[in-house]
Design an enzyme around this catalytic site. Structure first.
Site, PDB file in Angstrom:
ATOM      1  N   HIS A  70       0.824  -1.215   0.000  1.00  0.00           N
ATOM      2  CA  HIS A  70       0.000   0.000   0.000  1.00  0.00           C
ATOM      3  C   HIS A  70       0.854   1.259   0.000  1.00  0.00           C
ATOM      4  O   HIS A  70       1.898   1.323   0.654  1.00  0.00           O
ATOM      5  CB  HIS A  70      -1.000   0.006   1.160  1.00  0.00           C
ATOM      6  CG  HIS A  70      -0.397   0.082   2.538  1.00  0.00           C
ATOM      7  ND1 HIS A  70      -0.172   1.274   3.191  1.00  0.00           N
ATOM      8  CD2 HIS A  70      -0.012  -0.885   3.402  1.00  0.00           C
ATOM      9  CE1 HIS A  70       0.331   1.041   4.387  1.00  0.00           C
ATOM     10  NE2 HIS A  70       0.443  -0.265   4.545  1.00  0.00           N
ATOM     11  N   ASP A 188       6.200   1.943   6.734  1.00  0.00           N
ATOM     12  CA  ASP A 188       4.959   1.195   6.546  1.00  0.00           C
ATOM     13  C   ASP A 188       4.092   1.995   5.581  1.00  0.00           C
ATOM     14  O   ASP A 188       3.531   3.016   5.969  1.00  0.00           O
ATOM     15  CB  ASP A 188       4.277   1.016   7.900  1.00  0.00           C
ATOM     16  CG  ASP A 188       2.866   0.467   7.813  1.00  0.00           C
ATOM     17  OD1 ASP A 188       2.499  -0.084   6.768  1.00  0.00           O
ATOM     18  OD2 ASP A 188       2.128   0.615   8.813  1.00  0.00           O
ATOM     19  N   GLU A 222      -5.266   1.170   2.649  1.00  0.00           N
ATOM     20  CA  GLU A 222      -4.978   0.103   3.616  1.00  0.00           C
ATOM     21  C   GLU A 222      -5.049   0.606   5.041  1.00  0.00           C
ATOM     22  O   GLU A 222      -5.514  -0.113   5.938  1.00  0.00           O
ATOM     23  CB  GLU A 222      -3.593  -0.487   3.326  1.00  0.00           C
ATOM     24  CG  GLU A 222      -3.299  -1.785   4.091  1.00  0.00           C
ATOM     25  CD  GLU A 222      -2.759  -1.580   5.495  1.00  0.00           C
ATOM     26  OE1 GLU A 222      -2.753  -2.557   6.274  1.00  0.00           O
ATOM     27  OE2 GLU A 222      -2.347  -0.443   5.822  1.00  0.00           O
ATOM     28  N   GLU A 223      -4.583   1.817   5.295  1.00  0.00           N
ATOM     29  CA  GLU A 223      -4.518   2.316   6.667  1.00  0.00           C
ATOM     30  C   GLU A 223      -5.899   2.519   7.290  1.00  0.00           C
ATOM     31  O   GLU A 223      -6.008   2.670   8.507  1.00  0.00           O
ATOM     32  CB  GLU A 223      -3.721   3.629   6.728  1.00  0.00           C
ATOM     33  CG  GLU A 223      -2.239   3.482   6.414  1.00  0.00           C
ATOM     34  CD  GLU A 223      -1.472   2.661   7.454  1.00  0.00           C
ATOM     35  OE1 GLU A 223      -2.097   2.222   8.446  1.00  0.00           O
ATOM     36  OE2 GLU A 223      -0.264   2.461   7.270  1.00  0.00           O
ATOM     37  N   ASP A 243       4.060  -6.094   3.908  1.00  0.00           N
ATOM     38  CA  ASP A 243       3.842  -5.017   4.879  1.00  0.00           C
ATOM     39  C   ASP A 243       4.896  -5.119   5.974  1.00  0.00           C
ATOM     40  O   ASP A 243       5.825  -5.929   5.877  1.00  0.00           O
ATOM     41  CB  ASP A 243       2.425  -5.094   5.451  1.00  0.00           C
ATOM     42  CG  ASP A 243       1.817  -3.722   5.682  1.00  0.00           C
ATOM     43  OD1 ASP A 243       2.537  -2.840   6.199  1.00  0.00           O
ATOM     44  OD2 ASP A 243       0.630  -3.518   5.361  1.00  0.00           O
ATOM     45  N   HIS A 323       4.295   2.540  13.206  1.00  0.00           N
ATOM     46  CA  HIS A 323       3.375   3.681  13.280  1.00  0.00           C
ATOM     47  C   HIS A 323       3.932   4.821  14.131  1.00  0.00           C
ATOM     48  O   HIS A 323       3.189   5.671  14.619  1.00  0.00           O
ATOM     49  CB  HIS A 323       1.992   3.258  13.788  1.00  0.00           C
ATOM     50  CG  HIS A 323       1.180   2.566  12.750  1.00  0.00           C
ATOM     51  ND1 HIS A 323      -0.192   2.401  12.852  1.00  0.00           N
ATOM     52  CD2 HIS A 323       1.526   1.985  11.580  1.00  0.00           C
ATOM     53  CE1 HIS A 323      -0.643   1.746  11.791  1.00  0.00           C
ATOM     54  NE2 HIS A 323       0.393   1.492  11.007  1.00  0.00           N
TER      55      HIS A 323
END
Length: 390
Positions: A70, A188, A222-223, A243, A323
Protein backbone atom coordinates in the site's frame (compact mmCIF):
# COMPACT_ATOMS: atom_id res chain seq x y z
CA UNK A 1 18.53 -13.83 -13.13
CA UNK A 2 19.37 -10.18 -12.45
CA UNK A 3 20.19 -9.52 -8.80
CA UNK A 4 18.26 -7.16 -6.55
CA UNK A 5 19.62 -3.63 -7.01
CA UNK A 6 19.90 -2.22 -3.49
CA UNK A 7 20.80 1.26 -4.73
CA UNK A 8 17.66 1.33 -6.84
CA UNK A 9 15.63 0.03 -3.89
CA UNK A 10 16.94 2.81 -1.64
CA UNK A 11 16.46 5.51 -4.28
CA UNK A 12 12.90 4.35 -4.93
CA UNK A 13 12.18 4.35 -1.21
CA UNK A 14 13.46 7.93 -0.94
CA UNK A 15 11.16 9.06 -3.75
CA UNK A 16 8.19 7.34 -2.15
CA UNK A 17 8.93 8.86 1.27
CA UNK A 18 9.34 12.34 -0.21
CA UNK A 19 5.86 12.16 -1.75
CA UNK A 20 3.12 12.89 0.82
CA UNK A 21 0.31 10.32 0.67
CA UNK A 22 -1.99 10.17 3.70
CA UNK A 23 -5.03 8.02 3.01
CA UNK A 24 -7.41 10.14 0.92
CA UNK A 25 -4.63 12.24 -0.62
CA UNK A 26 -2.77 9.77 -2.84
CA UNK A 27 -3.08 11.09 -6.40
CA UNK A 28 0.53 12.26 -6.63
CA UNK A 29 2.08 9.04 -5.35
CA UNK A 30 -0.13 7.10 -7.78
CA UNK A 31 1.36 9.22 -10.58
CA UNK A 32 4.89 8.61 -9.28
CA UNK A 33 4.40 4.82 -9.25
CA UNK A 34 2.78 4.77 -12.68
CA UNK A 35 5.65 6.77 -14.19
CA UNK A 36 8.12 4.27 -12.75
CA UNK A 37 6.12 1.33 -14.12
CA UNK A 38 6.23 2.98 -17.55
CA UNK A 39 10.01 3.39 -17.21
CA UNK A 40 10.31 -0.33 -16.39
CA UNK A 41 8.07 -1.15 -19.36
CA UNK A 42 5.45 -2.81 -17.18
CA UNK A 43 1.81 -2.45 -18.16
CA UNK A 44 -0.69 -1.22 -15.60
CA UNK A 45 -4.23 -0.02 -14.99
CA UNK A 46 -5.50 2.33 -12.30
CA UNK A 47 -8.90 2.34 -10.64
CA UNK A 48 -11.12 5.40 -10.43
CA UNK A 49 -9.61 6.39 -7.08
CA UNK A 50 -6.02 5.55 -7.98
CA UNK A 51 -5.19 2.03 -6.87
CA UNK A 52 -2.74 0.42 -9.30
CA UNK A 53 -2.85 -3.00 -10.95
CA UNK A 54 0.45 -3.74 -12.73
CA UNK A 55 0.93 -6.98 -14.65
CA UNK A 56 3.89 -9.05 -15.79
CA UNK A 57 2.57 -11.71 -18.14
CA UNK A 58 3.35 -15.38 -17.58
CA UNK A 59 2.94 -18.55 -19.62
CA UNK A 60 -0.63 -19.00 -18.36
CA UNK A 61 -3.36 -16.60 -17.21
CA UNK A 62 -4.53 -18.81 -14.34
CA UNK A 63 -4.06 -19.48 -11.48
CA UNK A 64 -2.75 -15.91 -11.32
CA UNK A 65 -0.59 -14.64 -8.49
CA UNK A 66 -0.77 -11.20 -6.90
CA UNK A 67 1.60 -9.25 -4.67
CA UNK A 68 0.07 -6.27 -2.87
CA UNK A 69 1.53 -3.33 -0.96
CA UNK A 70 0.00 0.00 0.00
CA UNK A 71 1.12 3.50 -0.91
CA UNK A 72 -1.14 5.35 1.52
CA UNK A 73 0.17 6.33 4.94
CA UNK A 74 -1.04 7.54 8.29
CA UNK A 75 -1.94 11.21 8.50
CA UNK A 76 -4.51 13.60 9.88
CA UNK A 77 -7.32 16.00 9.00
CA UNK A 78 -8.31 19.41 10.23
CA UNK A 79 -11.23 19.01 12.62
CA UNK A 80 -11.79 22.67 13.31
CA UNK A 81 -10.41 26.23 13.24
CA UNK A 82 -9.59 27.44 16.75
CA UNK A 83 -9.99 30.85 18.34
CA UNK A 84 -6.24 30.91 19.15
CA UNK A 85 -5.29 30.75 15.45
CA UNK A 86 -4.44 27.07 15.52
CA UNK A 87 -6.04 23.97 13.98
CA UNK A 88 -7.87 21.19 15.75
CA UNK A 89 -6.70 17.86 14.37
CA UNK A 90 -7.87 14.24 14.12
CA UNK A 91 -5.95 11.17 12.99
CA UNK A 92 -6.22 9.27 9.70
CA UNK A 93 -5.52 5.62 10.33
CA UNK A 94 -4.72 4.31 13.77
CA UNK A 95 -1.66 5.82 15.43
CA UNK A 96 -0.84 7.18 18.83
CA UNK A 97 -1.04 10.86 19.70
CA UNK A 98 2.24 10.23 21.51
CA UNK A 99 3.99 9.96 18.14
CA UNK A 100 2.09 12.91 16.70
CA UNK A 101 3.46 15.34 19.29
CA UNK A 102 6.22 17.41 17.69
CA UNK A 103 5.62 16.14 14.17
CA UNK A 104 6.27 18.54 11.32
CA UNK A 105 3.40 18.50 8.86
CA UNK A 106 2.05 19.90 5.61
CA UNK A 107 -1.55 21.07 5.47
CA UNK A 108 -3.21 20.95 2.04
CA UNK A 109 -6.09 23.39 1.60
CA UNK A 110 -8.93 23.20 -0.90
CA UNK A 111 -7.28 26.10 -2.76
CA UNK A 112 -4.32 23.84 -3.62
CA UNK A 113 -2.05 25.73 -1.26
CA UNK A 114 0.21 23.80 1.12
CA UNK A 115 1.36 25.21 4.45
CA UNK A 116 3.78 23.81 6.97
CA UNK A 117 3.21 23.50 10.68
CA UNK A 118 3.82 21.46 13.82
CA UNK A 119 1.53 19.21 15.83
CA UNK A 120 1.83 20.26 19.48
CA UNK A 121 0.15 19.37 22.76
CA UNK A 122 -2.17 22.06 24.09
CA UNK A 123 0.27 22.62 26.95
CA UNK A 124 3.57 22.70 25.10
CA UNK A 125 5.74 25.09 27.12
CA UNK A 126 7.27 24.13 30.43
CA UNK A 127 8.00 27.82 31.09
CA UNK A 128 4.24 28.42 31.11
CA UNK A 129 2.66 25.22 32.38
CA UNK A 130 5.43 23.70 34.48
CA UNK A 131 4.87 20.03 35.36
CA UNK A 132 1.49 20.06 33.59
CA UNK A 133 3.28 19.43 30.28
CA UNK A 134 4.14 15.96 31.64
CA UNK A 135 0.83 15.17 33.33
CA UNK A 136 -1.62 16.14 30.60
CA UNK A 137 -3.32 13.19 28.93
CA UNK A 138 -1.80 11.81 25.72
CA UNK A 139 -4.74 12.03 23.32
CA UNK A 140 -5.69 13.54 19.99
CA UNK A 141 -8.11 15.84 21.83
CA UNK A 142 -5.07 17.42 23.50
CA UNK A 143 -3.28 18.23 20.24
CA UNK A 144 -3.38 21.15 17.83
CA UNK A 145 -1.49 22.30 14.76
CA UNK A 146 0.56 25.48 15.00
CA UNK A 147 0.68 26.69 11.40
CA UNK A 148 3.69 28.68 10.24
CA UNK A 149 1.63 31.70 9.18
CA UNK A 150 0.41 34.83 10.96
CA UNK A 151 -2.98 33.80 12.31
CA UNK A 152 -4.34 35.14 15.60
CA UNK A 153 -7.83 33.67 15.47
CA UNK A 154 -10.33 31.64 13.49
CA UNK A 155 -11.06 34.56 11.16
CA UNK A 156 -7.41 34.83 10.14
CA UNK A 157 -7.25 31.08 9.42
CA UNK A 158 -10.37 31.28 7.29
CA UNK A 159 -9.00 34.24 5.33
CA UNK A 160 -5.81 32.34 4.55
CA UNK A 161 -7.83 29.42 3.21
CA UNK A 162 -7.93 26.80 5.96
CA UNK A 163 -11.12 24.86 6.56
CA UNK A 164 -12.50 21.73 8.18
CA UNK A 165 -11.43 18.59 6.35
CA UNK A 166 -8.11 19.89 5.05
CA UNK A 167 -5.64 17.02 4.67
CA UNK A 168 -2.55 16.83 6.84
CA UNK A 169 0.57 14.92 5.77
CA UNK A 170 3.18 14.08 8.40
CA UNK A 171 6.70 14.72 7.15
CA UNK A 172 8.76 11.49 7.23
CA UNK A 173 12.20 12.95 8.09
CA UNK A 174 14.06 9.96 6.56
CA UNK A 175 17.64 9.02 7.40
CA UNK A 176 19.67 6.43 5.48
CA UNK A 177 22.76 5.21 7.32
CA UNK A 178 25.94 3.69 5.89
CA UNK A 179 25.47 0.62 8.11
CA UNK A 180 22.19 -0.19 6.34
CA UNK A 181 19.69 1.12 8.87
CA UNK A 182 16.86 3.32 7.64
CA UNK A 183 14.88 5.50 10.03
CA UNK A 184 11.75 7.32 8.92
CA UNK A 185 8.05 7.69 9.37
CA UNK A 186 5.95 5.84 6.78
CA UNK A 187 8.31 2.95 6.13
CA UNK A 188 4.96 1.19 6.55
CA UNK A 189 4.45 0.44 3.74
CA UNK A 190 6.73 2.42 1.46
CA UNK A 191 9.55 0.05 2.36
CA UNK A 192 7.44 -2.84 1.10
CA UNK A 193 6.49 -0.98 -2.06
CA UNK A 194 10.15 -0.17 -2.77
CA UNK A 195 10.95 -3.88 -2.40
CA UNK A 196 8.16 -4.69 -4.87
CA UNK A 197 9.62 -2.28 -7.42
CA UNK A 198 13.12 -3.73 -6.91
CA UNK A 199 11.71 -7.22 -7.56
CA UNK A 200 9.89 -6.03 -10.69
CA UNK A 201 13.05 -4.36 -11.99
CA UNK A 202 15.04 -7.56 -11.46
CA UNK A 203 12.43 -9.67 -13.28
CA UNK A 204 12.19 -7.21 -16.16
CA UNK A 205 15.96 -6.96 -16.63
CA UNK A 206 16.45 -10.73 -16.57
CA UNK A 207 13.61 -11.32 -19.06
CA UNK A 208 12.71 -14.48 -17.14
CA UNK A 209 9.60 -16.41 -18.19
CA UNK A 210 7.03 -16.55 -15.38
CA UNK A 211 4.85 -19.68 -15.19
CA UNK A 212 1.66 -17.66 -14.67
CA UNK A 213 0.60 -14.01 -14.69
CA UNK A 214 1.96 -11.98 -11.78
CA UNK A 215 -0.01 -8.93 -10.65
CA UNK A 216 1.68 -6.22 -8.59
CA UNK A 217 -1.04 -4.29 -6.77
CA UNK A 218 -0.68 -0.97 -4.97
CA UNK A 219 -3.60 -0.06 -2.74
CA UNK A 220 -4.47 3.40 -1.46
CA UNK A 221 -6.72 2.81 1.57
CA UNK A 222 -4.98 0.10 3.62
CA UNK A 223 -4.52 2.32 6.67
CA UNK A 224 -8.30 2.56 7.05
CA UNK A 225 -8.89 -1.13 6.37
CA UNK A 226 -10.20 -1.06 2.78
CA UNK A 227 -7.03 -1.55 0.71
CA UNK A 228 -7.56 -4.65 -1.44
CA UNK A 229 -11.27 -4.22 -2.09
CA UNK A 230 -12.09 -3.73 -5.76
CA UNK A 231 -8.60 -4.27 -7.22
CA UNK A 232 -8.26 -8.03 -7.78
CA UNK A 233 -9.26 -9.81 -10.97
CA UNK A 234 -10.98 -13.20 -11.16
CA UNK A 235 -7.75 -14.68 -12.55
CA UNK A 236 -5.99 -14.19 -9.21
CA UNK A 237 -5.93 -17.28 -6.99
CA UNK A 238 -3.21 -16.29 -4.49
CA UNK A 239 -2.58 -12.93 -2.82
CA UNK A 240 0.62 -12.17 -0.89
CA UNK A 241 0.55 -8.94 1.11
CA UNK A 242 3.84 -7.12 1.72
CA UNK A 243 3.84 -5.02 4.88
CA UNK A 244 5.74 -4.32 8.08
CA UNK A 245 6.45 -6.87 10.81
CA UNK A 246 6.74 -5.46 14.31
CA UNK A 247 10.05 -5.96 16.10
CA UNK A 248 9.11 -5.88 19.78
CA UNK A 249 9.08 -7.98 22.95
CA UNK A 250 6.82 -10.99 22.45
CA UNK A 251 7.30 -10.99 18.67
CA UNK A 252 9.64 -13.10 16.55
CA UNK A 253 10.11 -10.57 13.74
CA UNK A 254 13.53 -9.15 12.90
CA UNK A 255 15.02 -6.18 11.08
CA UNK A 256 17.00 -8.73 9.06
CA UNK A 257 15.71 -11.27 6.59
CA UNK A 258 12.04 -11.92 5.87
CA UNK A 259 9.29 -12.62 8.38
CA UNK A 260 6.57 -15.03 7.24
CA UNK A 261 3.38 -14.28 9.15
CA UNK A 262 1.48 -17.37 10.21
CA UNK A 263 -1.54 -15.37 11.34
CA UNK A 264 -2.78 -12.03 12.64
CA UNK A 265 -5.79 -10.69 14.54
CA UNK A 266 -8.08 -11.83 11.74
CA UNK A 267 -6.88 -15.43 11.96
CA UNK A 268 -4.43 -17.84 10.28
CA UNK A 269 -3.19 -17.25 6.74
CA UNK A 270 -3.64 -19.87 4.04
CA UNK A 271 -1.73 -22.98 5.08
CA UNK A 272 -0.55 -24.01 1.61
CA UNK A 273 0.49 -20.56 0.40
CA UNK A 274 2.35 -19.88 3.64
CA UNK A 275 4.18 -23.21 3.44
CA UNK A 276 5.02 -22.45 -0.19
CA UNK A 277 6.69 -19.18 0.81
CA UNK A 278 8.68 -20.93 3.52
CA UNK A 279 9.91 -23.50 0.99
CA UNK A 280 10.88 -20.73 -1.44
CA UNK A 281 12.97 -19.11 1.31
CA UNK A 282 14.65 -22.40 2.14
CA UNK A 283 15.34 -23.31 -1.50
CA UNK A 284 16.81 -19.89 -2.29
CA UNK A 285 18.79 -19.44 0.94
CA UNK A 286 16.73 -16.41 2.00
CA UNK A 287 17.02 -15.70 5.72
CA UNK A 288 13.59 -15.89 7.33
CA UNK A 289 11.65 -16.35 10.55
CA UNK A 290 8.00 -16.98 11.38
CA UNK A 291 5.74 -14.80 13.53
CA UNK A 292 2.16 -14.37 14.70
CA UNK A 293 0.73 -10.87 15.09
CA UNK A 294 -1.86 -9.89 17.70
CA UNK A 295 -2.97 -6.35 16.86
CA UNK A 296 -2.50 -6.34 13.13
CA UNK A 297 -4.33 -6.73 9.84
CA UNK A 298 -3.29 -6.12 6.24
CA UNK A 299 -4.65 -5.89 2.71
CA UNK A 300 -5.22 -9.63 2.74
CA UNK A 301 -8.08 -9.17 5.23
CA UNK A 302 -9.91 -6.58 3.11
CA UNK A 303 -9.62 -8.88 0.08
CA UNK A 304 -11.36 -11.73 1.89
CA UNK A 305 -13.93 -9.42 3.46
CA UNK A 306 -14.83 -8.01 0.04
CA UNK A 307 -15.73 -11.51 -1.11
CA UNK A 308 -12.58 -12.64 -2.94
CA UNK A 309 -11.98 -16.42 -2.85
CA UNK A 310 -8.17 -16.27 -2.84
CA UNK A 311 -5.43 -17.84 -0.81
CA UNK A 312 -3.75 -15.17 1.31
CA UNK A 313 -0.37 -14.80 2.99
CA UNK A 314 1.66 -12.03 4.56
CA UNK A 315 5.38 -11.35 4.07
CA UNK A 316 6.93 -8.63 6.20
CA UNK A 317 10.12 -6.64 6.57
CA UNK A 318 11.08 -5.91 10.17
CA UNK A 319 10.12 -2.55 11.64
CA UNK A 320 10.89 -1.26 15.10
CA UNK A 321 8.39 1.27 16.53
CA UNK A 322 5.67 0.71 13.94
CA UNK A 323 3.38 3.68 13.28
CA UNK A 324 5.90 5.91 15.02
CA UNK A 325 9.51 6.79 14.18
CA UNK A 326 10.10 3.52 12.37
CA UNK A 327 13.38 1.76 11.69
CA UNK A 328 14.30 -1.10 9.38
CA UNK A 329 17.43 -2.41 7.68
CA UNK A 330 18.22 -2.69 3.98
CA UNK A 331 18.93 -6.41 4.54
CA UNK A 332 15.27 -6.99 5.34
CA UNK A 333 13.99 -5.01 2.34
CA UNK A 334 16.50 -6.78 0.08
CA UNK A 335 15.36 -10.16 1.42
CA UNK A 336 11.70 -9.33 0.79
CA UNK A 337 12.51 -8.34 -2.79
CA UNK A 338 14.37 -11.63 -3.31
CA UNK A 339 11.42 -13.61 -1.98
CA UNK A 340 8.94 -11.78 -4.21
CA UNK A 341 11.10 -12.47 -7.25
CA UNK A 342 11.68 -16.13 -6.39
CA UNK A 343 8.02 -16.72 -5.58
CA UNK A 344 6.56 -15.35 -8.82
CA UNK A 345 9.19 -17.31 -10.78
CA UNK A 346 8.44 -20.60 -9.01
CA UNK A 347 6.28 -23.34 -10.49
CA UNK A 348 2.60 -23.71 -9.67
CA UNK A 349 2.03 -26.47 -7.12
CA UNK A 350 -1.79 -26.47 -7.00
CA UNK A 351 -3.04 -26.54 -10.63
CA UNK A 352 -6.62 -26.94 -9.40
CA UNK A 353 -6.51 -23.32 -8.18
CA UNK A 354 -7.18 -22.16 -11.74
CA UNK A 355 -10.82 -23.26 -11.28
CA UNK A 356 -13.25 -21.35 -9.09
CA UNK A 357 -15.16 -24.51 -8.20
CA UNK A 358 -14.69 -28.23 -8.69
CA UNK A 359 -14.76 -31.65 -7.07
CA UNK A 360 -12.08 -33.32 -4.93
CA UNK A 361 -9.84 -34.04 -7.92
CA UNK A 362 -6.54 -32.28 -7.24
CA UNK A 363 -7.79 -30.80 -3.95
CA UNK A 364 -5.08 -30.04 -1.38
CA UNK A 365 -4.14 -32.15 1.62
CA UNK A 366 -2.87 -31.22 5.05
CA UNK A 367 -0.90 -33.60 7.31
CA UNK A 368 -3.21 -35.50 9.66
CA UNK A 369 -1.36 -38.63 10.75
CA UNK A 370 0.56 -38.29 14.04
CA UNK A 371 4.17 -39.34 14.23
CA UNK A 372 4.53 -43.08 14.77
CA UNK A 373 6.16 -42.50 18.18
CA UNK A 374 3.13 -40.44 19.25
CA UNK A 375 0.73 -43.22 18.25
CA UNK A 376 2.56 -45.65 20.56
CA UNK A 377 2.37 -43.42 23.61
CA UNK A 378 -0.12 -44.78 26.13
CA UNK A 379 -1.12 -47.79 24.00
CA UNK A 380 -0.92 -51.17 25.78
CA UNK A 381 -0.46 -53.02 22.51
CA UNK A 382 2.19 -50.66 21.14
CA UNK A 383 4.91 -52.49 19.25
CA UNK A 384 8.35 -52.65 20.76
CA UNK A 385 10.47 -49.70 19.68
CA UNK A 386 13.82 -50.44 18.09
CA UNK A 387 16.37 -50.88 20.86
CA UNK A 388 13.79 -51.39 23.62
CA UNK A 389 14.80 -53.89 26.33
CA UNK A 390 12.15 -55.83 28.25
Amino acid sequence: MSQIDDRYLSDMLKQLLETPSPTGYTDEITRLCCRELERLNIGYEITRRGAIRALIRGGERQPGRAIIGHIDTLGAQVKGLKSNGRLEVRMIGHWSARFAEGARVKIFTIHNDAYRGTILPLKASGHTFGDEIDTQEVSWENLEIRVDVRAEDEKDLKAIGFDIGDMVAVEPQPEFFDNGFIVSRHLDDKGGVAAMFAAMKSIRESDVALPVDAYFLLSITEEIGQGASGILTKDVASLVAIDNGTVAPGQNSSEYGVTIAMGDQVGPFDYHLTQKLIRVCEENDIEFQRDLFRYYRSDSASAIESGEDVRTALVTFGIDSSHGYERTHIHSLHSVARLIRAYVCSEIEIPRDKDDLGDLSGFTEQPMNPHEDEKWEGQDDAPERPGDKS
